[in-house]
Motif scaffolding. Sequence first.
Motif, PDB file in Angstrom:
ATOM      1  N   GLY A  52     -16.608 -41.656 -78.184  1.00 15.97           N
ATOM      2  CA  GLY A  52     -18.006 -42.037 -78.059  1.00 15.97           C
ATOM      3  C   GLY A  52     -18.790 -42.037 -79.344  1.00 15.97           C
ATOM      4  N   THR A 143     -16.122 -44.099 -94.398  1.00 21.26           N
ATOM      5  CA  THR A 143     -16.627 -44.399 -93.069  1.00 21.26           C
ATOM      6  C   THR A 143     -17.566 -43.288 -92.621  1.00 21.26           C
ATOM      7  OG1 THR A 143     -14.548 -45.485 -92.587  1.00 21.26           O
ATOM      8  CG2 THR A 143     -15.935 -44.967 -90.718  1.00 21.26           C
TER       9      THR A 143
ATOM     10  N   MET B   1     -23.509 -51.541 -79.844  1.00 18.21           N
ATOM     11  CA  MET B   1     -23.085 -50.625 -80.913  1.00 18.21           C
ATOM     12  C   MET B   1     -23.133 -51.335 -82.251  1.00 18.21           C
ATOM     13  SD  MET B   1     -20.053 -48.024 -80.670  1.00 18.21           S
ATOM     14  CE  MET B   1     -18.653 -48.175 -81.752  1.00 18.21           C
ATOM     15  N   ILE B  18     -16.813 -52.432 -89.233  1.00 16.80           N
ATOM     16  CA  ILE B  18     -15.917 -52.251 -90.380  1.00 16.80           C
ATOM     17  C   ILE B  18     -15.717 -50.757 -90.596  1.00 16.80           C
ATOM     18  CG2 ILE B  18     -15.469 -53.001 -92.731  1.00 16.80           C
ATOM     19  CD1 ILE B  18     -18.001 -54.652 -92.599  1.00 16.80           C
ATOM     20  N   THR B  19     -14.475 -50.311 -90.737  1.00 18.99           N
ATOM     21  CA  THR B  19     -14.234 -48.910 -91.083  1.00 18.99           C
ATOM     22  C   THR B  19     -13.082 -48.796 -92.076  1.00 18.99           C
ATOM     23  OG1 THR B  19     -12.536 -48.366 -89.449  1.00 18.99           O
ATOM     24  CG2 THR B  19     -14.799 -48.207 -88.710  1.00 18.99           C
ATOM     25  N   THR B  20     -13.030 -47.650 -92.751  1.00 24.02           N
ATOM     26  CA  THR B  20     -11.885 -47.370 -93.618  1.00 24.02           C
ATOM     27  C   THR B  20     -10.841 -46.571 -92.844  1.00 24.02           C
ATOM     28  OG1 THR B  20     -12.912 -45.344 -94.424  1.00 24.02           O
ATOM     29  CG2 THR B  20     -13.301 -47.325 -95.699  1.00 24.02           C
ATOM     30  N   LEU B  21     -11.111 -46.311 -91.579  1.00 26.48           N
ATOM     31  CA  LEU B  21     -10.164 -45.570 -90.739  1.00 26.48           C
ATOM     32  C   LEU B  21      -9.122 -46.522 -90.177  1.00 26.48           C
ATOM     33  CD1 LEU B  21     -12.838 -43.563 -88.759  1.00 26.48           C
ATOM     34  CD2 LEU B  21     -11.508 -42.759 -90.684  1.00 26.48           C
ATOM     35  N   GLU B  22      -8.141 -45.930 -89.490  1.00 27.06           N
ATOM     36  CA  GLU B  22      -7.106 -46.792 -88.914  1.00 27.06           C
ATOM     37  C   GLU B  22      -7.446 -47.243 -87.509  1.00 27.06           C
ATOM     38  OE1 GLU B  22      -3.374 -44.823 -89.530  1.00 27.06           O
ATOM     39  OE2 GLU B  22      -3.537 -45.118 -91.690  1.00 27.06           O
ATOM     40  N   PRO B  25     -13.562 -45.284 -83.865  1.00 26.46           N
ATOM     41  CA  PRO B  25     -13.795 -44.115 -83.016  1.00 26.46           C
ATOM     42  C   PRO B  25     -14.376 -44.508 -81.670  1.00 26.46           C
ATOM     43  CG  PRO B  25     -14.599 -43.719 -85.213  1.00 26.46           C
ATOM     44  CD  PRO B  25     -14.199 -45.154 -85.172  1.00 26.46           C
ATOM     45  N   GLY B  26     -13.844 -43.919 -80.643  1.00 23.42           N
ATOM     46  CA  GLY B  26     -14.365 -44.161 -79.300  1.00 23.42           C
ATOM     47  C   GLY B  26     -13.896 -45.471 -78.693  1.00 23.42           C
TER      48      GLY B  26
END
Lengths: 146, 119
Positions: A52, A143, B1, B18-22, B25-26
């Motif tokens: 979430g 991020t 969102m 856009i994220t630098t994560l893989e 989230p959520g």
Amino acid sequence: MDLIFLVILLGVGYFVGSYLEKKHYQDIKKRERQTLHVPVVTFGAKQAIPHGNEAALFLGSVVVSADYFKMFASSLRNLVGGRVVVYESVLDRGRREAILRMKEQAISWGATQVVNVRLETSTVGSQSGGKGLAAIEVTAYGTGIR
Amino acid sequence: MASKYSDQANSRFGEIIITTLEGVPGKEIIEHFGLVQGSTIRAKHVGRDIMAGLKNLVGGELKGYTELLQEARKEAVERMLQQANFVGANAVVNVRFATSSVAQGAAELFAYGTAVKVQ
């Protein structure tokens, strides 16, 4: 005549340069204290993030250069090799400033942490025929999670 | 969102995350579209170059260059998003940036990531 000119340039570079550096460090330290509550971490890609939450990319960048005195000092340093102390503070300032800019943007968006942060350093075209350290760009991106 | 890459509010692809994560989230990745990239090469203009040359005397930040590169990077991200939009993605994950100077006075700004569809 040339020598006088050189001494003036060196003097201006040294005094104005170190004054600006001192002021910049004060500013950086103040802002670092203000943004201390938001952690910046370089891991995060493989960690599970609570369901979430929202994520968004944030980027901070800065282009820094050394002053005339530092360039002169480093060219002397080049003769014998070793640590170039005068340039270390330039890059340190740049990197901290870039991280702060990223962090401040993330905070104004409402981030509680900034994960998977990457730092990048690159030269952006040198002046005066590639002599000395001209302009260095430091980028920090990561991020933000809220 | 909403996803906000600093100035993404006025981007045409504001709804792409856009994220630098893989991952996002959520959300769960339901489809991979592969690599998307955007790049741009910018040169400094003379006026800014002269100002930067003066600033070089006392050191510190070269604001003109910072702005120039920020603009250019925005352009690179925009192009990456354009590609992502084209393949039908709604998020770009594991984004990385790279900068390289390709010629005297010109720099390439490069952004790449993996386009995915999340739910």
